[in-house]
Design an enzyme around this catalytic site. Structure first.
Site, PDB file in Angstrom:
ATOM      1  N   LYS A 205       0.829  -1.204   0.000  1.00  0.00           N
ATOM      2  CA  LYS A 205       0.000   0.000   0.000  1.00  0.00           C
ATOM      3  C   LYS A 205       0.867   1.260   0.000  1.00  0.00           C
ATOM      4  CE  LYS A 205      -4.134   1.811   2.267  1.00  0.00           C
ATOM      5  NZ  LYS A 205      -5.143   1.538   3.314  1.00  0.00           N
ATOM      6  N   GLU A 211       9.591  -5.687   4.771  1.00  0.00           N
ATOM      7  CA  GLU A 211       9.799  -7.043   4.257  1.00  0.00           C
ATOM      8  C   GLU A 211       9.588  -7.091   2.745  1.00  0.00           C
ATOM      9  OE1 GLU A 211       7.774  -7.479   8.379  1.00  0.00           O
ATOM     10  OE2 GLU A 211       7.659  -6.133   6.644  1.00  0.00           O
ATOM     11  N   GLY A 265      -5.731  -3.258   4.404  1.00  0.00           N
ATOM     12  CA  GLY A 265      -4.922  -4.339   3.829  1.00  0.00           C
ATOM     13  C   GLY A 265      -5.595  -5.689   3.874  1.00  0.00           C
ATOM     14  N   ARG A 266      -6.191  -6.044   5.028  1.00  0.00           N
ATOM     15  CA  ARG A 266      -6.790  -7.369   5.147  1.00  0.00           C
ATOM     16  C   ARG A 266      -8.150  -7.462   4.475  1.00  0.00           C
ATOM     17  NH1 ARG A 266      -6.062  -4.764   9.792  1.00  0.00           N
ATOM     18  NH2 ARG A 266      -7.813  -4.186  11.134  1.00  0.00           N
ATOM     19  N   GLU A 351      -6.440  -9.464  13.802  1.00  0.00           N
ATOM     20  CA  GLU A 351      -5.943  -8.106  13.635  1.00  0.00           C
ATOM     21  C   GLU A 351      -7.093  -7.104  13.735  1.00  0.00           C
ATOM     22  OE1 GLU A 351      -2.144  -7.017  11.271  1.00  0.00           O
ATOM     23  OE2 GLU A 351      -3.798  -6.622   9.890  1.00  0.00           O
ATOM     24  N   HIS A 382      -6.460 -36.243  13.060  1.00  0.00           N
ATOM     25  CA  HIS A 382      -5.341 -37.064  13.511  1.00  0.00           C
ATOM     26  C   HIS A 382      -4.304 -36.229  14.242  1.00  0.00           C
ATOM     27  CE1 HIS A 382      -6.644 -40.680  11.243  1.00  0.00           C
ATOM     28  NE2 HIS A 382      -7.234 -39.753  10.489  1.00  0.00           N
ATOM     29  N   LYS A 510       7.470  -2.775  14.945  1.00  0.00           N
ATOM     30  CA  LYS A 510       8.116  -2.281  13.726  1.00  0.00           C
ATOM     31  C   LYS A 510       9.113  -1.172  14.046  1.00  0.00           C
ATOM     32  CE  LYS A 510       4.134  -3.147  10.679  1.00  0.00           C
ATOM     33  NZ  LYS A 510       3.144  -2.487   9.790  1.00  0.00           N
TER      34      LYS A 510
END
Length: 549
Positions: A205, A211, A265-266, A351, A382, A510
């Site tokens: 964005k 990263e 963003g999400r 979030e 399992h 951050k």
């Protein structure tokens, strides 16, 4: 002092009602009401939701709806859909619904739908060029691979959708995703690729995400080393709200796709962040994906609270989080193509609702967002289903399945769905000691062993589950499913009186990481942190110095 939420009449009524229901078992509810399945199920936008295996009665739902109305939920829904600044800490709208809207949505002098359609048209031209082979790389080769470089919402949604909709993918483009700043991730992604045939999407964005930008620079250096510095620009496109920074990175304007500050963003995979999805399945299918979400939007906006899928799902979540103090929820897709769904929902829900501060700045005095976890069935059976059935914690579960598979192995699908149906029944019914004893007796187990083992084989049941059953996993169905969970989260946040659209809690880490990075590059030992952090940093620096040749 208790907050206005927990002092409210509706909240207190629900607390009292939960205590009254504490001895009630789901087995009895089904025994007493043969029509329970029909009365506690809803269908909309291609999704069938069965919530009859929840510890609720008609009175529970009446009280939960009363809480929603006391919290002015209907007004909150209208405010979000109208583009009001529901993201009140950042003074922004949260208009992800505009990304899939069919009708014009004017806002502050702009037609949002028109702007979105302009970007979609640009995406179509780009996708058609790459998918047809008309667009070529620096050496004249057509593209065969697309690498999406992003993190969080710029990675989780597109990666989920591309895997879920793989049966709709057509050659020649193959998708890859790099998110982690760990060098192993980008190195493993690049190793098998032909640089002359690879297109990179840098999705950020702000175009400053640490990263993402480090991985993007590594990819650019790799391309420059293989094809020459001048060639790299032909192999990059960008998705960003900061086109100037994309241009500075070297991405041409015609390959830069914009989205806006009113897209979180999400919540962004419906925007140009979904470019990898469109490249994978084509723009026509991508439009179907948007259409499924749009259908759920319409249902959310118009259905009464009592028959509204996102509202019911959210109220059930609040019922367990706040009145049973259940701290986690498992999401269990019985479809291998949805194995990334739990990770996607972790970001969407944790979030969004992992907040402790109410709208007025006070600290809440009730639990908010639960821990979301899970994996694809039947693998979880399992691994951790033992805890779901006999553990001491109550874990509500969402089971998701599809009637029609895309493969042609019918025996597999019947086995898969038999487990889907059986697990929700077992969680609901449980097994008494007498039933366990009878089963062992039929197996010829001696009476002494039966007396010893029966308590270990018994479990209470009464564990709640939601079943979402759809015809098939298609672009439209996936769009509706993801929009269902988006709206569920907004309903929960409205009732919890928190902001679903900010994430200030991750900012300190951050900021500190930037400071630590500078200290890692300095000669002097770190000294400005607590003893643990100083010790760890200095141990790493000492190892790095000793390891140098």
């Amino acid at each position: 002092m208790n907050s206005p939420r927990t002092r409210s009449a509706a909240w207190k009524a629900l607390e009292q009602h939960q205590r009254a229901l504490s001895g009630l078992h789901l087995r009895n509810l089904f025994r007493e009401d043969p029509a329970r399945f029909e009365r506690f199920s809803i269908e909309a936008a291609g999704l069938f939701l069965d919530y009859s295996k929840h510890r609720v009665t008609a009175e529970t739902l009446r009280l939960l709806i009363a809480l929603a109305r006391e919290c002015e939920l209907e007004a909150r829904i209208r405010q979000m859909l109208a583009g009001e600044h529901v993201n009140f800490t950042e003074n922004r709208a949260a208009l992800h619904v505009a990304l899939r809207a069919a009708e014009a949505m004017p806002r502050e002098g702009h037609d949002l739908t028109g702007e979105v359609r302009g970007v979609l048209a640009k995406m179509r031209r780009f996708c058609d060029g790459l998918r047809s082979g008309e667009a070529r790389g620096a050496t004249g080769e057509h593209y065969t691979d697309v690498v999406n470089i992003g993190i969080g919402g710029s990675d989780l949604g597109p990666a989920l959708a591309c895997e879920a909709l793989a049966p709709y993918a057509t050659p020649p483009l193959k998708s890859h995703f790099v998110s982690n700043v760990d060098g192993h991730a980008i190195a493993a992604a690049l190793e098998p690729l032909d640089p002359a045939r690879t297109m990179f999407i840098v999705a950020s964005k702000t175009f400053t995400t640490q990263e993402t930008m480090l991985n993007a620079r590594t990819a650019r250096d790799w391309l420059a080393g293989k094809l020459g510095a001048s060639a790299a620009g032909r192999h990059f496109c960008a998705v960003t709200a900061a086109p100037r920074r994309a241009a500075e990175f070297g991405v041409a304007p015609e390959r830069t796709f914009e989205f806006w500050d009113w897209v979180g963003g999400r919540y962004s995979l419906w925007s140009a962040i979904g470019l990898p999805i469109a490249l994978e399945i084509g723009m026509d299918r991508f439009e179907e994906f948007l259409g499924g979400a749009r259908e759920m939007d319409g249902h959310f906006a118009s259905a009464p609270l009592e028959r509204n899928l996102p509202v019911i799902l959210a109220l059930l979540g609040i019922w367990y989080v706040d009145f049973f103090r259940a701290p986690t929820r498992a999401v269990l897709p019985y479809d291998e193509r949805l194995r990334l769904l739990p990770a996607y929902l972790q970001q969407l829900e944790m979030e969004s609702c992992g907040k402790q501060t109410a709208r007025d700045g006070t600290t809440v005095d009730y639990p908010t967002g639960p821990v979301v976890w899970g994996s694809a069935g039947t693998n979880g059976q399992h691994a951790y289903f033992q805890l779901l059935h006999q553990g001491t914690s109550l874990v509500p579960t969402d089971f998701i399945a599809f009637c029609e598979p895309h493969h042609r192995l019918p025996a597999h699908h019947d086995v898969l769905l038999s487990n889907f149906f059986a697990q929700t029944e077992a969680l609901m019914r449980g097994q008494t000691e007498d039933e366990a004893a009878a089963a062992m007796r039929s197996e010829g187990v001696p009476d002494a062993e039966i007396r010893r083992l029966a308590p270990h084989r018994a479990f209470d049941g009464n564990r709640p589950s939601t079943s979402i059953l759809c015809d098939r996993l298609s672009p439209r169905t996936l769009g509706a499913l993801l929009a269902l969970y988006e709206h569920k989260v907004y309903v929960e946040s409205s009732i919890w009186n928190i902001n679903a659209f900010d994430q200030w809690g991750v900012e300190l880490g951050k900021t500190l990481a930037g400071r630590v990075l500078a200290e890692l590059e300095a000669a002097a030992p770190a000294a400005g942190h607590d003893a643990s952090t100083n010790g760890l940093i200095n141990r790493y620096k000492s190892y790095r110095r000793s390891a140098k040749p």
